[in-house]
Motif scaffolding. Structure first.
Motif, PDB file in Angstrom:
ATOM      1  N   ASN A 163       0.805  -1.222   0.000  1.00 22.01           N
ATOM      2  CA  ASN A 163       0.000   0.000   0.000  1.00 22.01           C
ATOM      3  C   ASN A 163       0.839   1.272   0.000  1.00 22.01           C
ATOM      4  OD1 ASN A 163      -2.537  -1.412   0.238  1.00 22.01           O
ATOM      5  ND2 ASN A 163      -1.952  -1.854   2.352  1.00 22.01           N
ATOM      6  N   GLN A 164       2.129   1.147  -0.308  1.00 19.36           N
ATOM      7  CA  GLN A 164       2.972   2.326  -0.257  1.00 19.36           C
ATOM      8  C   GLN A 164       2.511   3.352  -1.290  1.00 19.36           C
ATOM      9  OE1 GLN A 164       6.599   0.110  -0.769  1.00 19.36           O
ATOM     10  NE2 GLN A 164       6.858   0.795  -2.863  1.00 19.36           N
ATOM     11  N   SER A 165       2.625   4.616  -0.924  1.00 17.08           N
ATOM     12  CA  SER A 165       2.044   5.681  -1.735  1.00 17.08           C
ATOM     13  C   SER A 165       2.953   6.167  -2.849  1.00 17.08           C
ATOM     14  CB  SER A 165       1.682   6.872  -0.833  1.00 17.08           C
ATOM     15  OG  SER A 165       2.821   7.352  -0.154  1.00 17.08           O
ATOM     16  N   TYR A 166       4.249   5.812  -2.811  1.00 25.12           N
ATOM     17  CA  TYR A 166       5.131   6.282  -3.865  1.00 25.12           C
ATOM     18  C   TYR A 166       5.298   5.206  -4.929  1.00 25.12           C
ATOM     19  CZ  TYR A 166       8.371   3.795  -0.848  1.00 25.12           C
ATOM     20  OH  TYR A 166       8.963   2.852  -0.062  1.00 25.12           O
ATOM     21  N   ASP A 167       6.048   5.526  -5.972  1.00 25.63           N
ATOM     22  CA  ASP A 167       6.116   4.708  -7.180  1.00 25.63           C
ATOM     23  C   ASP A 167       6.676   3.311  -6.897  1.00 25.63           C
ATOM     24  OD1 ASP A 167       6.358   3.670  -9.682  1.00 25.63           O
ATOM     25  OD2 ASP A 167       7.417   5.373 -10.538  1.00 25.63           O
ATOM     26  N   LEU A 168       5.870   2.282  -7.099  1.00 24.65           N
ATOM     27  CA  LEU A 168       6.297   0.906  -6.870  1.00 24.65           C
ATOM     28  C   LEU A 168       7.378   0.462  -7.837  1.00 24.65           C
ATOM     29  CD1 LEU A 168       2.909  -0.875  -6.109  1.00 24.65           C
ATOM     30  CD2 LEU A 168       4.853  -0.723  -4.577  1.00 24.65           C
ATOM     31  N   ASN A 169       7.489   1.123  -8.990  1.00 28.80           N
ATOM     32  CA  ASN A 169       8.496   0.744  -9.970  1.00 28.80           C
ATOM     33  C   ASN A 169       9.895   1.166  -9.542  1.00 28.80           C
ATOM     34  OD1 ASN A 169       6.655  -0.404 -11.792  1.00 28.80           O
ATOM     35  ND2 ASN A 169       6.104   1.616 -12.561  1.00 28.80           N
ATOM     36  N   LYS A 170       9.974   2.082  -8.583  1.00 22.62           N
ATOM     37  CA  LYS A 170      11.281   2.584  -8.180  1.00 22.62           C
ATOM     38  C   LYS A 170      11.902   1.739  -7.069  1.00 22.62           C
ATOM     39  CE  LYS A 170      10.812   7.391  -9.599  1.00 22.62           C
ATOM     40  NZ  LYS A 170      10.873   8.805  -9.161  1.00 22.62           N
ATOM     41  N   CYS A 171      11.110   1.328  -6.115  1.00 20.65           N
ATOM     42  CA  CYS A 171      11.639   0.512  -5.040  1.00 20.65           C
ATOM     43  C   CYS A 171      10.512  -0.245  -4.355  1.00 20.65           C
ATOM     44  CB  CYS A 171      12.416   1.354  -4.033  1.00 20.65           C
ATOM     45  SG  CYS A 171      11.643   2.901  -3.560  1.00 20.65           S
ATOM     46  N   ARG A 172      10.894  -1.261  -3.603  1.00 22.46           N
ATOM     47  CA  ARG A 172       9.945  -2.084  -2.875  1.00 22.46           C
ATOM     48  C   ARG A 172      10.273  -1.959  -1.393  1.00 22.46           C
ATOM     49  NH1 ARG A 172       8.993  -6.344  -6.683  1.00 22.46           N
ATOM     50  NH2 ARG A 172       7.611  -7.400  -5.202  1.00 22.46           N
ATOM     51  N   SER A 173       9.360  -2.402  -0.546  1.00 19.09           N
ATOM     52  CA  SER A 173       9.635  -2.281   0.880  1.00 19.09           C
ATOM     53  C   SER A 173       9.032  -3.430   1.673  1.00 19.09           C
ATOM     54  CB  SER A 173       9.125  -0.942   1.416  1.00 19.09           C
ATOM     55  OG  SER A 173       7.737  -0.809   1.196  1.00 19.09           O
ATOM     56  N   LEU A 174       9.712  -3.736   2.783  1.00 19.66           N
ATOM     57  CA  LEU A 174       9.250  -4.728   3.737  1.00 19.66           C
ATOM     58  C   LEU A 174       8.887  -4.030   5.038  1.00 19.66           C
ATOM     59  CD1 LEU A 174      11.959  -7.504   3.243  1.00 19.66           C
ATOM     60  CD2 LEU A 174       9.559  -7.653   2.574  1.00 19.66           C
ATOM     61  N   LEU A 175       7.910  -4.569   5.739  1.00 15.92           N
ATOM     62  CA  LEU A 175       7.468  -3.994   6.998  1.00 15.92           C
ATOM     63  C   LEU A 175       7.610  -5.026   8.114  1.00 15.92           C
ATOM     64  CD1 LEU A 175       4.149  -2.298   5.786  1.00 15.92           C
ATOM     65  CD2 LEU A 175       6.443  -1.289   5.908  1.00 15.92           C
ATOM     66  N   ILE A 176       8.120  -4.563   9.250  1.00 14.64           N
ATOM     67  CA  ILE A 176       8.152  -5.374  10.463  1.00 14.64           C
ATOM     68  C   ILE A 176       7.330  -4.589  11.472  1.00 14.64           C
ATOM     69  CG2 ILE A 176       9.638  -6.616  12.081  1.00 14.64           C
ATOM     70  CD1 ILE A 176      11.946  -6.175  10.139  1.00 14.64           C
ATOM     71  N   PRO A 177       6.007  -4.748  11.439  1.00 15.52           N
ATOM     72  CA  PRO A 177       5.112  -3.831  12.151  1.00 15.52           C
ATOM     73  C   PRO A 177       5.256  -3.824  13.663  1.00 15.52           C
ATOM     74  CG  PRO A 177       3.887  -5.644  11.144  1.00 15.52           C
ATOM     75  CD  PRO A 177       5.280  -5.735  10.649  1.00 15.52           C
ATOM     76  N   ARG A 178       5.458  -4.982  14.284  1.00 14.90           N
ATOM     77  CA  ARG A 178       5.527  -4.999  15.745  1.00 14.90           C
ATOM     78  C   ARG A 178       6.725  -4.190  16.247  1.00 14.90           C
ATOM     79  NH1 ARG A 178       5.947 -10.678  18.745  1.00 14.90           N
ATOM     80  NH2 ARG A 178       8.101 -10.473  18.029  1.00 14.90           N
ATOM     81  N   GLU A 179       7.826  -4.217  15.490  1.00 15.52           N
ATOM     82  CA  GLU A 179       9.022  -3.478  15.865  1.00 15.52           C
ATOM     83  C   GLU A 179       9.055  -2.089  15.236  1.00 15.52           C
ATOM     84  OE1 GLU A 179       8.950  -6.626  14.971  1.00 15.52           O
ATOM     85  OE2 GLU A 179       9.594  -7.587  16.830  1.00 15.52           O
ATOM     86  N   LYS A 180       8.005  -1.737  14.475  1.00 20.40           N
ATOM     87  CA  LYS A 180       7.867  -0.415  13.850  1.00 20.40           C
ATOM     88  C   LYS A 180       9.023  -0.101  12.903  1.00 20.40           C
ATOM     89  CE  LYS A 180       4.937   1.732  17.339  1.00 20.40           C
ATOM     90  NZ  LYS A 180       4.667   2.942  18.150  1.00 20.40           N
ATOM     91  N   ILE A 181       9.374  -1.087  12.081  1.00 23.89           N
ATOM     92  CA  ILE A 181      10.479  -0.937  11.136  1.00 23.89           C
ATOM     93  C   ILE A 181       9.964  -1.066   9.706  1.00 23.89           C
ATOM     94  CG2 ILE A 181      12.596  -2.014  10.265  1.00 23.89           C
ATOM     95  CD1 ILE A 181      13.211  -2.877  13.111  1.00 23.89           C
ATOM     96  N   ALA A 182      10.406  -0.155   8.843  1.00 24.30           N
ATOM     97  CA  ALA A 182      10.176  -0.257   7.404  1.00 24.30           C
ATOM     98  C   ALA A 182      11.530  -0.385   6.727  1.00 24.30           C
ATOM     99  CB  ALA A 182       9.428   0.954   6.886  1.00 24.30           C
TER     100      ALA A 182
END
Length: 256
Positions: A163-182
């Motif tokens: 659901n990231q709001s910026y361009d998905l073609n530029k980079c991808r991301s992982l989330l570790i929600p309990r530890e509040k890390i992107a």
């Protein structure tokens, strides 16, 4: 206080790794970071640790002969001094504030360990001697896949951010929600420029600083062809661009 402890542990981890890998070029940066943290820590309690003198290395590269070996030794000693003093400061602060939880520090260290050893894992996966299928890391998706698998060694919940709001073609991301890390993932390509990486970084900061769900942002740039000419310089430039409340960690790997 917790931020100082986290930054100290990060400094120790990076400086120790550089010392182990005989990478001496960043010792002046580490000295500056340590002195800044020491100054901040002194506001909490009297600490009998002296700042590290930062010797200018500007003229060292212009010297010849025996000076070169001596200067390399001096940088090595200085880097060891950073590790020792930062470790001592961390131990004292933990003594002063035993109530500060160390789980956050351990969490950051676990992600840093994965980022620092990612390239070694890739090399091992390419060295199969039994003629089995070799795993190639060619795209952002490949990096994401391997990083997610490695992070699952330390964290129960690791998700791709769809659901990231910026361009998905530029980079991808992982989330570790309990530890509040992107964790932002980027692979360099033939047309990659420092400006492009800076823009992606700023977009990521803008996106993840809009919510209180995340407090730490990792930006992992995989550069297997060594297209980035000055990775250490770029790492520090990116850190300086952060004006958000997020704690930012930059990893450009491999460095050489």
């Amino acid at each position: 206080m917790k931020d100082i402890l986290l930054d100290l542990q990060t400094l120790i981890n990076k400086a120790t790794l550089d010392y182990k890998n005989r990478t001496w070029l960043r010792y002046d940066i580490y000295c500056t970071q340590f002195n800044k943290l020491l100054s901040l820590a002194s506001h909490y309690r009297e600490i009998n640790i002296s700042p590290i003198e930062i010797a200018s290395s500007q003229s060292l590269h212009n010297r010849q002969g025996s000076y070169e070996a001596y200067d390399m030794l001096a940088e090595r000693v200085k880097l060891k001094e950073v590790v020792d003093k930062a470790t001592s400061l961390l131990e004292k602060l933990n003594t002063f504030s035993p109530s500060v939880p160390m789980t956050a520090i351990d969490t950051i260290s676990d992600v840093e360990l994965v980022c620092n050893n990612f390239c070694s894992v890739v090399r091992e996966l390419r060295r199969r001697s039994d003629h089995g299928t070799v795993l190639d890391i060619d795209t952002d998706g490949d990096i994401l896949y391997l990083l997610k698998a490695l992070l699952r060694l330390y964290f129960d919940a690791v998700y791709e951010d769809t659901n990231q709001s910026y361009d998905l073609n530029k980079c991808r991301s992982l989330l570790i929600p309990r530890e509040k890390i992107a964790l932002i993932v980027k692979k360099t390509h033939r047309s990659s420029t420092d400006k492009e990486l800076l823009n992606d970084f700023l977009q990521a900061i803008n996106s993840y600083s809009q919510t209180s769900d995340y407090t730490t942002l990792f930006y992992f740039i995989y550069d297997p062809e060594l297209r980035i000419s000055q990775p250490i310089y770029l790492e520090n430039q990116l850190i300086l661009l952060n004006n958000s409340p997020l704690t930012v960690k930059i990893f450009i790997r491999p460095l050489s």
